[in-house]
Scaffold this motif. Structure first.
Motif, PDB file in Angstrom:
ATOM      1  N   GLN A  48       0.830  -1.208   0.000  1.00 56.70           N
ATOM      2  CA  GLN A  48       0.000   0.000   0.000  1.00 56.70           C
ATOM      3  C   GLN A  48       0.861   1.253   0.000  1.00 56.70           C
ATOM      4  O   GLN A  48       0.568   2.218  -0.709  1.00 56.70           O
ATOM      5  CB  GLN A  48      -0.915  -0.007   1.229  1.00 56.70           C
ATOM      6  N   GLN A  49       1.917   1.247   0.771  1.00 59.59           N
ATOM      7  CA  GLN A  49       2.803   2.409   0.800  1.00 59.59           C
ATOM      8  C   GLN A  49       3.477   2.621  -0.543  1.00 59.59           C
ATOM      9  O   GLN A  49       3.622   3.762  -1.009  1.00 59.59           O
ATOM     10  CB  GLN A  49       3.841   2.229   1.908  1.00 59.59           C
ATOM     11  N   LEU A  50       3.881   1.542  -1.185  1.00 58.73           N
ATOM     12  CA  LEU A  50       4.482   1.668  -2.513  1.00 58.73           C
ATOM     13  C   LEU A  50       3.473   2.193  -3.526  1.00 58.73           C
ATOM     14  O   LEU A  50       3.811   3.013  -4.392  1.00 58.73           O
ATOM     15  CB  LEU A  50       5.039   0.319  -2.965  1.00 58.73           C
ATOM     16  N   ASP A  51       2.234   1.723  -3.433  1.00 57.45           N
ATOM     17  CA  ASP A  51       1.196   2.210  -4.346  1.00 57.45           C
ATOM     18  C   ASP A  51       0.992   3.716  -4.194  1.00 57.45           C
ATOM     19  O   ASP A  51       0.859   4.442  -5.181  1.00 57.45           O
ATOM     20  CB  ASP A  51      -0.122   1.475  -4.096  1.00 57.45           C
ATOM     21  N   ARG A  52       0.953   4.169  -2.956  1.00 50.91           N
ATOM     22  CA  ARG A  52       0.788   5.608  -2.739  1.00 50.91           C
ATOM     23  C   ARG A  52       2.012   6.399  -3.194  1.00 50.91           C
ATOM     24  O   ARG A  52       1.884   7.512  -3.691  1.00 50.91           O
ATOM     25  CB  ARG A  52       0.513   5.868  -1.255  1.00 50.91           C
ATOM     26  N   ALA A  53       3.195   5.806  -3.027  1.00 49.50           N
ATOM     27  CA  ALA A  53       4.419   6.525  -3.397  1.00 49.50           C
ATOM     28  C   ALA A  53       4.542   6.706  -4.905  1.00 49.50           C
ATOM     29  O   ALA A  53       5.051   7.726  -5.377  1.00 49.50           O
ATOM     30  CB  ALA A  53       5.640   5.796  -2.847  1.00 49.50           C
ATOM     31  N   VAL A  54       4.104   5.696  -5.676  1.00 47.62           N
ATOM     32  CA  VAL A  54       4.269   5.758  -7.132  1.00 47.62           C
ATOM     33  C   VAL A  54       3.006   6.207  -7.844  1.00 47.62           C
ATOM     34  O   VAL A  54       2.980   6.239  -9.086  1.00 47.62           O
ATOM     35  CB  VAL A  54       4.708   4.379  -7.681  1.00 47.62           C
ATOM     36  N   GLN A  55       1.963   6.545  -7.089  1.00 43.20           N
ATOM     37  CA  GLN A  55       0.706   6.938  -7.721  1.00 43.20           C
ATOM     38  C   GLN A  55       0.904   8.204  -8.555  1.00 43.20           C
ATOM     39  O   GLN A  55       1.484   9.191  -8.098  1.00 43.20           O
ATOM     40  CB  GLN A  55      -0.363   7.181  -6.665  1.00 43.20           C
ATOM     41  N   GLY A  56       0.429   8.166  -9.785  1.00 42.68           N
ATOM     42  CA  GLY A  56       0.551   9.303 -10.668  1.00 42.68           C
ATOM     43  C   GLY A  56       1.822   9.337 -11.480  1.00 42.68           C
ATOM     44  O   GLY A  56       1.955  10.172 -12.388  1.00 42.68           O
ATOM     45  N   ARG A  57       2.778   8.472 -11.179  1.00 41.92           N
ATOM     46  CA  ARG A  57       4.018   8.435 -11.952  1.00 41.92           C
ATOM     47  C   ARG A  57       3.784   7.745 -13.290  1.00 41.92           C
ATOM     48  O   ARG A  57       2.968   6.842 -13.411  1.00 41.92           O
ATOM     49  CB  ARG A  57       5.107   7.697 -11.170  1.00 41.92           C
TER      50      ARG A  57
END
Length: 325
Positions: A62-71
């Motif tokens: 989940q943290q990775l998803d939020r970190a790369v969201q929009g990239r």
């Protein structure tokens, strides 16, 4: 000297395997009956976000998803996962790649370590870790190509089914729904997504464009273009589909003949390219000290140049046997 490092290395290996298993378990289907019932009341988001809501139970994912969201690279990964029909979030996929890198580094380090070659284990670990990073990407690309090929092979019969249903008096949406029920996978899966999107208010033309994004095929593009033109200006869509279906079936037949005629050259390219690598690995296992001398300056230039030459030769052979229809 390497014994104290072996215990933490094995612990890291166990942790990496646990991450891989966790990621693969996340990739499995949930209860199919529950998903079927839920899909009656709610369509998923556009295919890039499919499987992302409520499935990334892993906190790190989940943290990775939020970190790369929009990239931009995250959007490309979502597209690739959707084309391969892998129900993974971007965070889960990145975790699996990180685990494969860890396993690759540890395997290379354990195989290459030795008292007389302190840096050989590190070098082998880095090389195998690079393969571990690329292996999931290769698998996703291979699975996407196989699924695309299966879809294109089914497209001719699907167009015939659509043409016959239109002659029987079905509307276009009813025809698409018929295809989603009667066709085999992956044709059935993709048209079911189209039906769900249309059922939730997305225009048919836009839903078909989403289908084209998931399945980047020239044959499908031809079909969707014909359907869009008929929607704008009218015409006998059944007759148009008959012509398109015959064209696609003939193209698929010719492509099959080309694959048969070029199969020997394609297999030769794989064997010629993989034989030196397999031989080098075999010699390294038999006599590591003998092969380790190649990785000292200036002799290390020889395997580097040889590897680059093999890649160039493999690409050239692939270009020669790749014939567009």
């Amino acid at each position: 000297m390497a014994t104290p490092l072996l215990v933490p290395a094995l612990l890291l290996l166990a942790a990496a395997i646990a991450l891989v298993v966790a990621g693969l378990l996340q990739a499995r289907e949930a209860n199919p009956l529950v998903e079927q019932r839920l899909e009656q009341f709610g369509a998923r988001q556009e295919f890039e976000g499919e499987g992302s809501a409520g499935r990334a139970s892993n906190v790190l994912a989940q943290q990775l998803d939020r970190a790369v969201q929009g990239r931009s690279f995250a959007e490309r990964l979502r597209t690739d996962l959707a084309r391969a029909d892998l129900r993974l979030t971007v965070g889960e996929y990145l975790l699996i790649r990180a685990a494969s890198v860890s396993i690759g580094f540890l395997v290379g380090f354990v195989l290459g370590r030795g008292p007389t070659r302190p840096f050989m284990g590190l070098l082998m670990g880095i090389l195998v870790a690079m393969l571990g990073w690329l292996a999931p990407q290769w698998y996703v690309a291979w699975r996407a190509r196989r699924r695309l090929r299966a879809f294109v092979n089914q497209l001719g019969d699907t167009i015939t089914l659509m043409a016959n249903s239109l002659r029987a008096g079905y509307s276009l949406l009813q025809t698409i729904e018929l295809v989603s029920r009667e066709s085999p996978s992956p044709m059935r899966d993709e048209f079911q997504r189209v039906v769900r999107e249309v059922g939730f208010g997305i225009p048919t033309q836009e839903a078909l464009q989403h289908l084209l994004r998931r399945i980047p095929s020239e044959d499908l593009d031809l079909l969707i273009t014909a359907m869009n033109i008929q929607h704008e200006v009218g015409g006998n869509l059944a007759q148009i589909l008959d012509i398109i279906g015959e064209t696609i079936r003939e193209r698929v037949r010719i492509q099959g003949e080309i694959r048969v005629l070029t199969a020997q050259q394609t297999l030769s390219g794989y064997i010629i390219s993989g034989l030196p690598i397999a031989l080098a690995v075999f010699l390294f296992i038999l006599n590591p000290d003998y092969m380790a001398s190649l990785f000292t300056f200036p002799w290390i230039i020889l395997p580097i140049l040889g590897f680059v030459s093999m890649i160039i030769g493999f690409i050239m052979m692939r270009r020669i046997v790749s014939i567009e229809v």
